[in-house]
Write a protein that holds these residues in place. Structure first.
Motif, PDB file in Angstrom:
ATOM      1  N   MET A   1      53.833  44.988  38.111  1.00 11.93           N
ATOM      2  CA  MET A   1      52.444  44.602  37.828  1.00 11.93           C
ATOM      3  C   MET A   1      52.362  43.847  36.508  1.00 11.93           C
ATOM      4  SD  MET A   1      50.267  45.613  40.227  1.00 11.93           S
ATOM      5  CE  MET A   1      48.742  45.721  39.302  1.00 11.93           C
ATOM      6  N   ASN A   2      53.027  44.373  35.496  1.00 11.18           N
ATOM      7  CA  ASN A   2      53.009  43.723  34.185  1.00 11.18           C
ATOM      8  C   ASN A   2      53.575  42.313  34.258  1.00 11.18           C
ATOM      9  OD1 ASN A   2      51.921  46.029  33.043  1.00 11.18           O
ATOM     10  ND2 ASN A   2      53.892  46.835  32.356  1.00 11.18           N
ATOM     11  N   LYS A   3      54.596  42.164  35.083  1.00  8.19           N
ATOM     12  CA  LYS A   3      55.231  40.854  35.235  1.00  8.19           C
ATOM     13  C   LYS A   3      54.316  39.873  35.963  1.00  8.19           C
ATOM     14  CE  LYS A   3      59.500  38.777  37.063  1.00  8.19           C
ATOM     15  NZ  LYS A   3      60.749  39.058  37.819  1.00  8.19           N
ATOM     16  N   ALA A   4      53.445  40.395  36.811  1.00  6.25           N
ATOM     17  CA  ALA A   4      52.653  39.527  37.695  1.00  6.25           C
ATOM     18  C   ALA A   4      51.372  38.999  37.062  1.00  6.25           C
ATOM     19  CB  ALA A   4      52.298  40.279  38.975  1.00  6.25           C
TER      20      ALA A   4
ATOM     21  N   PHE B   1      48.702  37.495  34.271  1.00  3.50           N
ATOM     22  CA  PHE B   1      48.551  36.605  33.127  1.00  3.50           C
ATOM     23  C   PHE B   1      47.054  36.383  32.887  1.00  3.50           C
ATOM     24  CE2 PHE B   1      52.713  35.899  34.753  1.00  3.50           C
ATOM     25  CZ  PHE B   1      53.509  35.527  33.671  1.00  3.50           C
ATOM     26  N   ALA B   2      46.717  35.973  31.670  1.00  2.07           N
ATOM     27  CA  ALA B   2      45.317  35.705  31.342  1.00  2.07           C
ATOM     28  C   ALA B   2      45.214  34.474  30.455  1.00  2.07           C
ATOM     29  CB  ALA B   2      44.679  36.899  30.645  1.00  2.07           C
ATOM     30  N   VAL B   3      44.107  33.758  30.613  1.00  2.84           N
ATOM     31  CA  VAL B   3      43.730  32.659  29.725  1.00  2.84           C
ATOM     32  C   VAL B   3      42.322  32.969  29.246  1.00  2.84           C
ATOM     33  CG1 VAL B   3      43.397  30.188  29.480  1.00  2.84           C
ATOM     34  CG2 VAL B   3      45.141  31.039  31.052  1.00  2.84           C
ATOM     35  N   THR B   4      42.144  33.152  27.941  1.00  3.92           N
ATOM     36  CA  THR B   4      40.858  33.640  27.447  1.00  3.92           C
ATOM     37  C   THR B   4      40.711  33.388  25.952  1.00  3.92           C
ATOM     38  OG1 THR B   4      39.425  35.585  27.328  1.00  3.92           O
ATOM     39  CG2 THR B   4      41.785  35.955  26.995  1.00  3.92           C
ATOM     40  N   ALA B   5      39.466  33.397  25.498  1.00  9.83           N
ATOM     41  CA  ALA B   5      39.180  33.415  24.061  1.00  9.83           C
ATOM     42  C   ALA B   5      38.970  34.833  23.563  1.00  9.83           C
ATOM     43  CB  ALA B   5      37.942  32.564  23.767  1.00  9.83           C
ATOM     44  N   ASN B   6      38.966  35.806  24.480  1.00  8.81           N
ATOM     45  CA  ASN B   6      38.751  37.214  24.127  1.00  8.81           C
ATOM     46  C   ASN B   6      40.046  37.989  24.413  1.00  8.81           C
ATOM     47  OD1 ASN B   6      37.855  39.806  23.662  1.00  8.81           O
ATOM     48  ND2 ASN B   6      36.062  39.668  25.004  1.00  8.81           N
TER      49      ASN B   6
ATOM     50  N   ALA C   1      39.921  41.882  25.051  1.00 15.19           N
ATOM     51  CA  ALA C   1      39.444  42.284  26.379  1.00 15.19           C
ATOM     52  C   ALA C   1      40.537  42.124  27.430  1.00 15.19           C
ATOM     53  CB  ALA C   1      38.217  41.466  26.770  1.00 15.19           C
ATOM     54  N   ALA C   2      41.342  41.075  27.304  1.00 16.03           N
ATOM     55  CA  ALA C   2      42.444  40.898  28.244  1.00 16.03           C
ATOM     56  C   ALA C   2      43.476  42.014  28.092  1.00 16.03           C
ATOM     57  CB  ALA C   2      43.095  39.532  28.029  1.00 16.03           C
ATOM     58  N   LYS C   3      43.738  42.415  26.864  1.00 16.30           N
ATOM     59  CA  LYS C   3      44.655  43.537  26.632  1.00 16.30           C
ATOM     60  C   LYS C   3      44.099  44.820  27.235  1.00 16.30           C
ATOM     61  CE  LYS C   3      46.738  42.029  22.239  1.00 16.30           C
ATOM     62  NZ  LYS C   3      46.851  42.387  20.804  1.00 16.30           N
ATOM     63  N   ASP C   4      42.803  45.047  27.038  1.00 15.82           N
ATOM     64  CA  ASP C   4      42.180  46.249  27.600  1.00 15.82           C
ATOM     65  C   ASP C   4      42.264  46.264  29.120  1.00 15.82           C
ATOM     66  OD1 ASP C   4      41.563  47.092  25.050  1.00 15.82           O
ATOM     67  OD2 ASP C   4      39.479  46.400  25.121  1.00 15.82           O
ATOM     68  N   PHE C   5      42.281  45.099  29.721  1.00 13.05           N
ATOM     69  CA  PHE C   5      42.385  45.005  31.175  1.00 13.05           C
ATOM     70  C   PHE C   5      43.782  45.421  31.654  1.00 13.05           C
ATOM     71  CE2 PHE C   5      42.947  42.830  35.243  1.00 13.05           C
ATOM     72  CZ  PHE C   5      41.741  43.086  35.883  1.00 13.05           C
ATOM     73  N   GLY C   6      44.736  45.352  30.734  1.00 11.98           N
ATOM     74  CA  GLY C   6      46.096  45.754  31.089  1.00 11.98           C
ATOM     75  C   GLY C   6      47.101  44.626  31.095  1.00 11.98           C
ATOM     76  N   ILE C   7      46.756  43.513  30.487  1.00 12.61           N
ATOM     77  CA  ILE C   7      47.656  42.360  30.473  1.00 12.61           C
ATOM     78  C   ILE C   7      48.458  42.355  29.171  1.00 12.61           C
ATOM     79  CG2 ILE C   7      47.783  39.842  30.557  1.00 12.61           C
ATOM     80  CD1 ILE C   7      45.201  39.923  32.204  1.00 12.61           C
ATOM     81  N   GLU C   8      49.750  42.180  29.292  1.00 14.84           N
ATOM     82  CA  GLU C   8      50.621  42.187  28.123  1.00 14.84           C
ATOM     83  C   GLU C   8      50.300  41.010  27.214  1.00 14.84           C
ATOM     84  OE1 GLU C   8      54.645  42.232  29.497  1.00 14.84           O
ATOM     85  OE2 GLU C   8      54.572  44.370  30.031  1.00 14.84           O
TER      86      GLU C   8
END
Length: 506
Positions: free
Chosen positions: A207-210, A212-217, A220-227
């Motif tokens: 899951m961690n490998k799969a 990714f996020a593109v964001t100015a926040n 919040a992306a980390k809280d979602f669970g994205i490394e």
């Protein structure tokens, strides 16, 4: 009013058609706009009185031209491949932009074994990359990894289901794109895709490998669970509809290679340099803006059509709708005063399909609707019949513009073409990443120019928020299942009746 050609100019490659100008080998021909040299002179004088040259300089220099949000509109820095300093509040933004470029390139080099990419975003996080990925797929012999690129935007679960039915979970990568990382449609779709991955048996490591996020926040992306090393930032000085040049454009680089992504940026950067340095009389975005302004003032036009005679650009009018109508669909100016004009309605689709759809109205309807014809000089395939097909495509494009301009008389009123319908022609030498970037930047800079001429803030969009606020109490009422909903400050009588009907039949 006659629509005869004017504005004869030349370039290094020889004489351009009457009424034409060029920039980075993109030709703009306004001969059928019906604007004579005296009218053009007045338009350029009006542009200077509106301080358009100063506005262009301020925008590209990072001044806070977005007054309502006290921000710059510095998307041009995202494609500044020269890496010349771009100062914002005393700091050069280019090192941060360059770092994202390096990270995109590194990801392209190590991302292997992927069959499916699910790009989750809506609005500006969707239209730009979707348009570019779709358009570049038509470029003959382009480097392509052949991954299935799925763009998930709509909250309608039908779109979600269609994508998940096709994707292979163990070789899928997911890119969640949201400037705020709070956009309702995007977060709900992201949670649904994560649930699908888990239900498909992916481990936590997979899951961690799969994801990714593109964001100015980033938090919040980390809280979602994205490394953290899977999070690509962009900044509050980038409007969503201007963000394809940032990591929002990741699908372009991942599918076609980082070099192609650089070429896309290079075309836009070249158009920015033209916008910055060319005098108004030779400035393509400015000329396009003034032509539309003229048609509003003289003919009271309420809409215009963008018709690309290239199937590859079928998504272009949808991208353009957001750019123009979200940027400039305002009823008050930057000082809060009512405006006489703002964005017309924008519509369009690929020619020659469009001729068999709404061109009846364009030729014989009661409304005068200007058209931007967009054509490509080279065929978009290597098929043996490509040259013959392309001649027919171009002949249709040129013929429609001529017919709209001159019209036709007849004894039978049903066969009369009124004519005097204005249009412009944009000619790209070919369609590749460079010229696609140049085309999009041309229209971005035209939208900004129109905003300046109308004294409108093109870089906020408060009008989209009110409906979102009202949706929350309505959703609660639908969740309740009650068919006895009554009116209150948030739900009027008509909406209450509709909710009651839906709940009673659920």
């Amino acid at each position: 009013m006659s629509l005869k050609p004017d504005l004869n100019t030349t370039n290094a490659q020889g004489k351009l058609p009457n009424g034409a100008h060029d920039a980075v080998n993109v030709v703009l021909d306004t001969a059928y706009q019906g604007i004579d040299q005296k009218a053009w002179a007045k338009l350029f004088t009006q542009a200077r009185k509106s301080h358009l040259p100063e506005f262009i300089a301020d925008m590209l220099a990072g001044k806070h031209i977005n007054l309502s949000e006290d921000r710059p509109a510095l998307h041009s820095a995202l494609r500044n491949l020269s890496r010349s300093p771009v100062m914002l509040n005393g700091q050069d933004v280019m090192p941060a932009v360059s770092n994202v470029w390096h990270r995109i390139e590194a990801l392209c080099n190590k991302w292997v074994g992927v069959t499916d990419v699910i790009h989750i975003g809506i609005g500006g996080s969707d239209f730009g990359p979707r348009l570019a990925v779709e358009a570049l797929a038509y470029v003959p012999e382009i480097e392509c990894r052949g991954m299935r690129m799925h763009f998930l935007a709509n909250i309608d679960s039908a779109e979600l289901a269609r994508i998940l039915d096709r994707a292979l979970p163990h070789s899928t990568r997911v890119i969640i794109v949201s400037k705020s990382f709070t956009t309702l449609e995007t977060t709900m779709n992201a949670k649904a895709v994560v649930a699908w991955l888990k239900a498909s048996g992916l481990t936590n490591s997979q899951m961690n490998k799969a994801l990714f996020a593109v964001t100015a926040n980033v938090p919040a992306a980390k809280d979602f669970g994205i490394e953290e090393d899977h999070i690509f930032p962009f900044w509050d000085w980038v409007g969503g509809r201007y963000s394809v040049w940032s990591a929002v454009g990741l699908p372009i680089a991942l599918q076609y290679g980082f070099k192609t992504f650089q070429e896309f940026l290079a075309g836009a950067h070249a158009m920015d340099l033209h916008f910055k340095n060319a005098p108004l009389e030779d400035n393509l975005p400015v000329i396009m803006a003034l032509a539309l302004l003229y048609q509003q003032d003289k003919r009271g036009i309420k809409a215009y059509a963008a018709v690309p005679y290239a199937d590859a650009l079928d998504w272009f009018p949808k991208w353009l709708q957001q750019l123009d109508m979200e940027s400039n669909g305002k009823s008050v100016d930057r000082n809060g005063k009512p405006v006489k004009f703002s964005s017309p309605v924008v519509f369009g689709s690929a020619g020659s399909n469009a001729q068999h759809s709404y061109f009846q109205l364009l030729h014989q309807g009661t409304e005068i609707i200007p058209i931007d014809f967009i054509a490509i000089r080279k065929p978009m395939s290597n098929r043996p019949e490509a040259a013959a097909h392309h001649r027919i495509l171009l002949s249709n494009c040129l013929a429609q513009a001529q017919a709209l301009a001159h019209g036709k008389s007849a004894d039978n009123p049903n066969h009369v073409y009124p004519g005097n319908r204005p249009s412009s022609l944009l000619l790209l030498p070919e369609l590749n990443a460079f010229y696609l970037g140049a085309l999009l930047a041309l229209y971005e800079n035209r939208a900004a120019s129109l905003g300046a001429l109308w004294n409108i803030n093109s870089f906020d969009q408060p009008g989209v928020e009110y409906g979102k606020v009202l949706a929350k109490p309505i959703e609660k009422a639908l969740v309740s299942g009650s068919d006895q909903i009554r009116t209150d400050d948030d739900i009027d009588a008509i909406t209450a009746n509709r909710i009651n009907f839906l709940n009673s039949n659920s």
